[in-house]
Motif scaffolding. Structure first.
Motif, mmCIF file in Angstrom:
data_model
loop_
_atom_site.group_PDB
_atom_site.id
_atom_site.type_symbol
_atom_site.label_atom_id
_atom_site.label_comp_id
_atom_site.label_asym_id
_atom_site.label_seq_id
_atom_site.Cartn_x
_atom_site.Cartn_y
_atom_site.Cartn_z
ATOM 1 N N PHE A 60 -6.133 4.762 5.201
ATOM 2 C CA PHE A 60 -4.689 4.611 5.031
ATOM 3 C C PHE A 60 -4.004 5.914 4.646
ATOM 4 O O PHE A 60 -3.019 6.332 5.258
ATOM 5 C CB PHE A 60 -4.418 3.524 3.985
ATOM 6 C CG PHE A 60 -2.969 3.394 3.603
ATOM 7 C CD1 PHE A 60 -2.061 2.836 4.471
ATOM 8 C CD2 PHE A 60 -2.514 3.842 2.371
ATOM 9 C CE1 PHE A 60 -0.726 2.719 4.136
ATOM 10 C CE2 PHE A 60 -1.184 3.731 2.026
ATOM 11 C CZ PHE A 60 -0.286 3.166 2.910
ATOM 12 N N GLU A 118 -1.538 -2.732 4.531
ATOM 13 C CA GLU A 118 -0.874 -1.484 4.163
ATOM 14 C C GLU A 118 -0.633 -0.607 5.389
ATOM 15 O O GLU A 118 0.428 0.011 5.533
ATOM 16 C CB GLU A 118 -1.699 -0.735 3.115
ATOM 17 C CG GLU A 118 -1.902 -1.493 1.811
ATOM 18 C CD GLU A 118 -0.591 -1.957 1.215
ATOM 19 O OE1 GLU A 118 0.382 -1.181 1.255
ATOM 20 O OE2 GLU A 118 -0.523 -3.090 0.726
ATOM 21 N N LYS A 135 2.232 -2.169 7.491
ATOM 22 C CA LYS A 135 3.540 -1.855 6.922
ATOM 23 C C LYS A 135 3.926 -0.409 7.206
ATOM 24 O O LYS A 135 5.062 -0.114 7.604
ATOM 25 C CB LYS A 135 3.533 -2.096 5.412
ATOM 26 C CG LYS A 135 3.460 -3.552 4.992
ATOM 27 C CD LYS A 135 3.460 -3.639 3.469
ATOM 28 C CE LYS A 135 3.336 -5.058 2.974
ATOM 29 N NZ LYS A 135 3.303 -5.137 1.498
ATOM 30 N N GLN A 166 5.770 2.707 -5.303
ATOM 31 C CA GLN A 166 4.569 2.738 -4.467
ATOM 32 C C GLN A 166 3.316 2.793 -5.340
ATOM 33 O O GLN A 166 3.206 3.659 -6.202
ATOM 34 C CB GLN A 166 4.589 3.953 -3.538
ATOM 35 C CG GLN A 166 5.843 4.078 -2.691
ATOM 36 C CD GLN A 166 5.915 5.413 -1.979
ATOM 37 O OE1 GLN A 166 5.082 5.733 -1.131
ATOM 38 N NE2 GLN A 166 6.930 6.208 -2.327
ATOM 39 N N THR A 202 0.314 2.800 -3.621
ATOM 40 C CA THR A 202 -0.464 3.659 -2.737
ATOM 41 C C THR A 202 0.526 4.400 -1.861
ATOM 42 O O THR A 202 1.717 4.100 -1.850
ATOM 43 C CB THR A 202 -1.445 2.856 -1.853
ATOM 44 O OG1 THR A 202 -0.696 1.920 -1.074
ATOM 45 C CG2 THR A 202 -2.468 2.114 -2.688
ATOM 46 N N GLY A 217 3.158 2.387 0.350
ATOM 47 C CA GLY A 217 3.068 0.930 0.343
ATOM 48 C C GLY A 217 2.527 0.347 -0.941
ATOM 49 O O GLY A 217 2.564 0.958 -1.998
ATOM 50 N N HIS A 218 1.992 -0.885 -0.812
ATOM 51 C CA HIS A 218 1.464 -1.662 -1.926
ATOM 52 C C HIS A 218 2.536 -1.841 -2.997
ATOM 53 O O HIS A 218 2.350 -1.520 -4.171
ATOM 54 C CB HIS A 218 0.216 -0.992 -2.494
ATOM 55 C CG HIS A 218 -0.756 -1.995 -3.061
ATOM 56 N ND1 HIS A 218 -0.585 -2.564 -4.296
ATOM 57 C CD2 HIS A 218 -1.867 -2.547 -2.538
ATOM 58 C CE1 HIS A 218 -1.567 -3.412 -4.525
ATOM 59 N NE2 HIS A 218 -2.354 -3.430 -3.464
#
Length: 655
Positions: free
Chosen positions: A329, A363, A366, A574, A576, A579-580
């Motif tokens: 990611f 993730e 997104k 965020q 991460t 995201g997340h």
């Protein structure tokens, strides 16, 4: 009783002697001058006795320098063992006792080598024990290029052990060959490359030794080996000694080996020596070094040097396809923030989003949608990412994923699940939905009408390294606390720069996970102008509300520059990279005129922004409709806080 005592002493002595029969011991020579000792063999100074007193076979080394004492090299209980070991001891020890006065501590390592490495010559043993004087012995000289069972010569061994003095002597005085390969096809240069001993490589290269660009059985040159093992000093020495970066190995060039094992320093040295390696294609897949990258750091290294982010390999895949398929990611986020095309088709016509959907990697899904991945694009089988999601997504991700796709305009094939949040129609669609964004000539705000982890804005400008900054924003919070007006994350640090306030907590400014509490008071449903500034010099920060400074401090992440190449999100914190999100930290309300500068604004400049006499845009992240996108149900609405209504107090306009 005396007889019994002598018997017990004899038994004890025998037990002690045979505990380690190959231990070298100093013994009186007179012990072998009486009865019960029979001379069986004699070669040079080596003598073999049968000892009837202990029923043993004793090997002695006669030492002229100590006429009354001798070294017992072994004392074994088996005649077969004695007859096997005595000839080897006699042959291989001779160069050592003829060159040096051997003592117990010197002889023990030699006989250990004889026993543990029966395939070694005396030259191998001299290298292993560091007894370089013995390399000059005529018998040892005759074995300088002898090979052991693995095909290694004494020079191989010296290079592998990092013995610079031995290497010099073997090359300069013994003329050892450098072109001999062992059973793995490796020359002594390969062995030297495995160690971080650049001096050995320099010595060998200075003599124009062969092997610097030779491939072993695995298709590796010494440079490949050093890169694989991360021996950066060896890499430098090899490059300085004539190693070529463009020798193709079994899987690719040396830079591909360095990328495979994420050896950053080795990659840097290769690119400095040969910048053309930035786009070198491997021999298997035609992939560039970027295709071989595994981490965000390695991707950033190549991208900062100008590698082609959308380059397709012979298999028709970009680096983004590979990183997505492997679930990396943070590395994928670096590519996206540096211009990776999320809609490039790879094998079977799949885009990165098709692959992420097949993996059910939320993730990545997104992130790809944020950066414009087309959710309606077809692969060679006629499948869209949405269709793949409907078929393959399982468990708790399924509902979240389908609702998210619906929120960005994908047609639902089935009614929504019970309890699903309502779908929001974005006025601003991600760049892959192929709809035209409206323009906002009179200004605009971002609206986050409910607390969710789906709604957010994205500032599309690439963030450069900052040694200071000022961030200003108009906020109108609808609930307790302002949530997270903005968050900036970089690979390895999701909290590089964050402004947030929980429901019952003070506002906080986070830089590199360091925290400063801000003395701000933000009433609900009123437009407020907020500015925060910071400089790495002593970590000095200032907080403004309504154009007036409300607090200052220092020691916040002092001397830590804000790192470049990250993701700037509006309305969410965020956990991460990109995201997340956590719904409890989301902004509920409206946000406008977010601007980011890479300097500390003067108090007068802040006041001018707050009283609407200035509309200056940030040089790092400006508030323009084409630089800010919204996703997940957040909307852009035509409104300018400075002209929303009559201002009733100095803190800003009120609608």
């Amino acid at each position: 009783m005396q007889f019994l005592g002598r018997l017990l002493d004899t038994v004890s002595s025998v037990s002690t002697l045979f505990t380690n029969p190959y231990r070298v011991r100093d013994v009186p020579l007179s012990d072998y001058g009486g009865g019960g000792k029979f001379l069986l063999k004699e070669e040079g100074r080596m003598v073999l006795y049968k000892n009837t007193q202990y029923q043993s076979w004793d090997c002695l080394l006669m030492c002229p320098e100590t006429p009354n004492a001798t070294l017992r090299m072994f004392q074994v209980a088996s005649e077969e063992d004695a007859m096997n070991w005595f000839p080897q001891y006699a042959l291989k020890l001779r160069p050592f006792y003829e060159t040096l006065p051997l003592k117990t501590e010197t002889a023990q390592p030699i006989v250990d080598c004889i026993r543990n490495h029966q395939d070694w010559s005396s030259a191998h043993i001299a290298v292993e024990t560091g007894l370089r004087e013995c390399l000059k012995h005529n018998y040892v000289q005759s074995q300088i290029n002898a090979r052991d069972a693995s095909g290694q010569t004494p020079l191989h061994l010296a290079c592998e052990r990092g013995e610079l003095a031995c290497v010099r002597q073997l090359l300069e005085e013994s003329q050892a060959r450098t072109d001999i390969r062992d059973r793995l096809g490796e020359t002594p240069m390969h062995c030297a490359a495995k160690q971080d001993t650049p001096a050995i490589i320099q010595v060998m290269c200075s003599r124009l030794c062969s092997g610097v660009n030779e491939l072993n059985n695995n298709g590796e040159t010494p440079l490949h080996v050093a890169c694989r093992l991360g021996r950066v000093e060896s890499v430098k020495a090899l490059l300085g000694g004539g190693a070529k970066c463009d020798v193709v190995g079994g899987t690719g060039y040396a830079i591909h080996s360095a990328m495979k094992y994420s050896e950053k320093s080795c990659v840097e040295e290769i690119l400095t020596a040969d910048p053309g390696q930035l786009q070198a294609e491997d021999s298997l897949y035609g992939g560039t070094p970027l295709h071989w990258s595994k981490t965000a750091e390695m991707c950033l290294l190549l991208l900062e040097r100008g590698c082609a982010v959308n380059y397709l390999s012979k298999t028709g895949e970009s680096a983004l396809h590979i990183l997505t398929r492997r679930g990396r990611f943070e590395a994928a986020m670096v590519l996206l923030t540096h211009g990776a095309n999320a809609n490039l088709k790879g094998q079977d016509g799949n885009t990165a989003l098709h692959l992420a959907m097949k993996m059910d990697h939320m993730e990545l899904i997104k992130a790809l949608i944020v950066f414009g991945a087309d959710v309606e694009i077809h692969n060679d089988l006629g499948e869209t990412p949405g269709l793949i999601a409907a078929r393959t997504s399982k468990g708790p991700n399924r509902k979240i994923l389908l609702d998210m796709l619906c929120s960005v305009g994908v047609q639902r094939c089935l009614p929504p699940s019970p309890g699903s949040p309502p779908s929001f129609s974005n006025k601003a669609k991600p760049a892959g939905i192929a709809l035209t964004e409206p323009s906002f000539p009179e200004g605009f705000v971002l609206s986050f009408p409910m607390r969710t982890n789906l709604m957010y804005g994205l500032a599309r400008k690439e963030i450069t390294e900052m040694y200071a900054f000022t961030a200003c924003v108009w906020l109108r919070a609808k609930g307790s606390g302002i949530g997270t007006p903005f968050s900036y994350s970089v690979p390895g640090q999701p909290n590089e720069l964050v402004l947030l306030q929980g429901v019952h907590n003070p506002a906080e400014l986070l830089i590199n996970d360091k925290v400063a509490q801000l003395p701000l008071s933000l009433p609900q449903d009123e437009w407020q102008h907020i500015c925060v500034s910071w400089t790495l010099r002593d970590g000095v920060w200032k907080a403004y509300q309504g154009g007036k400074m409300k607090g200052r401090g220092e020691g916040l992440a002092a001397w830590h520059p804000i790192k470049p190449g990250g993701v700037l999100i509006l309305g969410q914190e965020q956990d991460t990279l990109g995201g997340h999100f956590d719904a409890s930290q989301a902004l509920v309300g409206e946000l406008s005129q977010f601007n980011l500068w890479d300097r500390v604004l003067k108090p007068a400049e802040v006041a001018a922004l707050a009283d609407c006499s200035s509309s200056a845009l940030g040089n790092i992240a400006p508030w323009t409709d084409h630089d800010v996108d919204v996703f997940g149900g957040a909307t852009k609405e035509s409104l300018d806080p400075c002209h929303a209504g009559h201002r009733s107090n100095p803190s800003g306009p009120k609608q």
